[in-house]
Design an enzyme around this catalytic site. Structure first.
Site, PDB file in Angstrom:
ATOM      1  CB  SER A 156     -38.450  66.515  50.562  1.00 32.18           C
ATOM      2  OG  SER A 156     -38.219  67.904  50.700  1.00 32.18           O
ATOM      3  CD  GLU A 177       2.042  42.495  48.451  1.00 32.00           C
ATOM      4  OE1 GLU A 177       2.036  42.462  49.709  1.00 32.00           O
ATOM      5  OE2 GLU A 177       1.250  43.201  47.787  1.00 32.00           O
TER       6      GLU A 177
END
Length: 654
Positions: free
Chosen positions: A364, A94
């Protein structure tokens, strides 16, 4: 020559003077800026390194169902209690210069700015651990310049008032490790069922890789990506001389054993629902200038625990032993409150919410929206169209489209809207779209807050425009509410840590999305999917559920090659179910195709058990008649022709 030399010398002196003055000016400006920044920091003081309080979630009856930041609240530990491997791994990946910089890594910032300028985005990050802590504690995750400036100011204050160890301790206790786990102790307990002080090098490197993208690098979600990132971190640690090559190789050969199944998850009840609540609460609080990370919120939700239990039971009972996924949501018709939500088979293995986050072709199930537009444009339940095999042309005659029905068959005569919806005839749907026009359909989709396309492709009539189950179920809920606007919500109220009300749900302003009459007629048409009187070349799509029904329902099913849907309602409750594969794999097994309807009917019958059947109330301006379904003419001998008449409540055409 001397004259030219003189003037050159004067120009050099002038340029040198301007340069020196500019340089001095810049130095002065920087000094003033730094002094102002320091004065600002001193006045603002030390930003608190607080542990966010837990935010409590309540169900609709006020019972506690979970909390947020549970892991962080319970498991804050000191730096000395963490494995040194985890500390070194985190810094290595980091912010390798964490202990030498003053909150900012100038080289990384310059590189990120150049990348962002080239791509005209803010995709490249350059945040140090200090900046990430500032963001975790005080800011949102928005990628904006204003947020980055605020992040920098907070980071500067943190560096002034706290030691490096205090900043690192705060970061490791607040960072997100996925699955609702915030902080290294919660993460260590969740993934490995051990304290963070006991982590091995291999385990520490695995955990250190998760915060980069918890939904990507969690080993529970994607072990391959997590493992590759673990290898990267171990290599970085070796390069930075935190570990030896021997230690790296030993860690790479270690077989990790994950014990997340042993964890009693902080989201113990309705995890997908609570994550939806958290996201909605975040947006509500941000709109008021507040931040959910402050903690201490009491959030009363719309969850009905009986509904949630019924939904989870139906899913568990009917989902086949495969990788088939599921989405389920139910909504109260009167309020729009979400009463239950299941976003997948297992939150611990996949927190991706297939109700709110997945966009799929609805097939549908879009037809009730299309036919509602048709009702507004001159259609009636007895509008007959020729539904034989048809090739449609569009795009100025340059393209053709040849839809088929699910069983490959076609009717041998004209068909009414009532029957076309019941058996889900595709030719009727496309012809309807052609007759009313794409603009009318688009307008209806917009009114129901559904996705739409600016193109005029006839396949839109068959649900090729993607939608989420959440949005489509809300659209059906509008029809169930007699056409009145409904907005699905999971939150009733929010109180702050002092017990003050900061938000209370207010129903949307009364607005008719469609007329009561059209909403009622569409509802009646949707009851037809359960009625065998409409059987033709194909049975009514919901007739297989008829033996299980003790209540009156209006619904519509839908399918594509990779999706199955069923959404339906009573006068008081709407529910929607989706089944499919995350990667769009073709549905082929019959048990996979049957699951959707069985989950839906089991849920509805379970929550309505012991209640009286509700009828859909007929609005003024609508009158029922008995009609022969073959001819569309008024029937005079209904009692002797029940197989060919629309009669009684479930067989009337209005």
């Amino acid at each position: 020559m001397k004259r030219r030399s003189y003037f050159r010398k004067k120009r050099r002196q002038k340029w040198l003077k301007v340069t020196v003055l500019t340089f001095v000016g810049l130095i002065c400006a920087m000094a003033v800026g730094l002094l102002s920044l320091r004065i600002y920091a001193q006045i603002a003081g030390a930003p608190p390194l607080i542990i966010p309080k837990a935010s409590v979630f309540l169900d609709s009856n006020g019972n506690k169902i979970g909390d947020y930041y549970t892991g962080e609240r319970r498991y804050w530990i000191e730096l000395e209690e963490m494995s040194p491997y985890l500390i070194d791994a985190t810094i290595a990946v980091e912010d390798k210069d964490f202990y030498s910089h003053h909150g900012f890594d100038i080289s990384r910032i310059a590189s990120a700015v150049l990348t962002d300028l080239k791509t005209q985005s803010m995709a490249e990050g350059a945040s140090t651990i200090t900046q990430q802590l500032a963001r975790n504690l005080y800011l949102t995750l928005d990628k904006t310049w204003s947020r980055k400036i605020n992040e920098a100011l907070y980071a500067y204050r943190l560096e002034i008032f706290y030691s490096k160890d205090e900043i690192l301790e705060g970061y490791l206790n607040t960072v997100n490790y996925g699955h609702g786990m915030y902080g290294v102790e919660a993460a260590s307990q969740y993934y490995f069922s051990k304290s963070a002080s006991e982590l091995t090098l291999a385990e520490a490197a695995m955990l250190a890789g998760i915060p980069k993208g918890p939904s990507i690098y969690s080993p529970i979600i994607n072990y391959e990506k997590a493992s590759n990132r673990q290898k990267l971190i171990l290599s970085l640690m070796e390069d930075q001389q935190k570990i030896t090559e021997t230690e790296k190789n030993r860690a790479l050969s270690e077989q990790l054993v994950f014990k997340n199944d042993e964890w009693v998850a902080s989201f113990s009840i309705a995890p997908y629902f609570l994550e939806t609540v958290r996201q909605e609460a975040t947006e509500i609080l941000e709109s008021k200038g507040l931040n959910i990370r402050e903690g201490g919120w009491t959030i009363k939700t719309t969850l009905n625990q009986a509904h949630q239990q019924a939904a989870e039971a139906a899913v568990e009972k009917h989902m086949p032993d495969s990788e088939l996924q599921v989405g389920f949501v139910s909504m109260d018709v009167d309020t729009g409150f979400v009463t239950a939500l299941v976003g997948g088979r297992d939150y611990s293995t996949s927190p991706f919410n297939r109700v709110t986050q997945a966009a799929r072709q609805p097939g549908s199930t879009i037809k009730p929206i299309l036919y509602t537009a048709a009702l507004e444009n001159g259609f009636s339940p007895l509008t007959y169209l020729d539904v034989g095999e048809t090739i449609f042309t569009y795009d100025g005659g340059r393209s053709t489209y040849q839809p088929k029905n699910v069983n490959g068959q076609f009717a041998d005569s004209a068909m009414s809207l009532a029957q076309a919806l019941a058996i889900s005839d595709n030719i009727y749907a496309v012809k309807t779209l052609q007759q009313i026009g794409h603009n009318e359909f688009r307008d209806m989709l917009k009114r129901f807050n559904l996705s739409y396309s600016e193109g005029d492709n006839p396949s839109a009539a068959l649900g090729t425009i993607e939608s989420s189950l959440y949005d489509l179920t809300n659209a059906y809920n509008i029809i169930a509410a007699n056409g009145q606007k409904r907005q699905a919500t999971t939150i009733i109220s929010i109180h702050n840590a002092e017990g003050e009300l900061v938000y209370e749900y207010t129903p949307p302003t009364a607005e008719q999305i469609v007329s009561e009459q059209d909403a009622f007629i569409m509802t009646q048409l949707m009851t037809g999917i359960f009625d065998p009187v409409f059987n033709d070349y194909s049975p009514a799509t919901g007739v297989s559920l008829r033996p299980r029904m003790t209540h009156t329902y209006a619904a519509k099913s839908g399918s594509t090659v990779s999706d199955n849907w069923l959404i339906g309602f009573t006068p008081s409750l709407t529910a929607g179910v989706w089944n499919g594969y995350d990667m769009g794999k073709t549905l082929s097994d019959q048990s996979e195709k049957a699951a959707t309807k069985l989950i839906w009917i089991d849920f509805m019958e379970s929550v309505l058990k012991g209640t009286e059947n509700e009828s859909f109330e007929v609005p003024s301006g609508v009158e029922g008649v008995v009609v022969d379904i073959d001819s569309g003419k008024l029937a005079t001998e209904c009692l002797s022709k029940t197989t060919s008449c629309l009669c009684k409540t479930t067989r009337c055409t209005y």
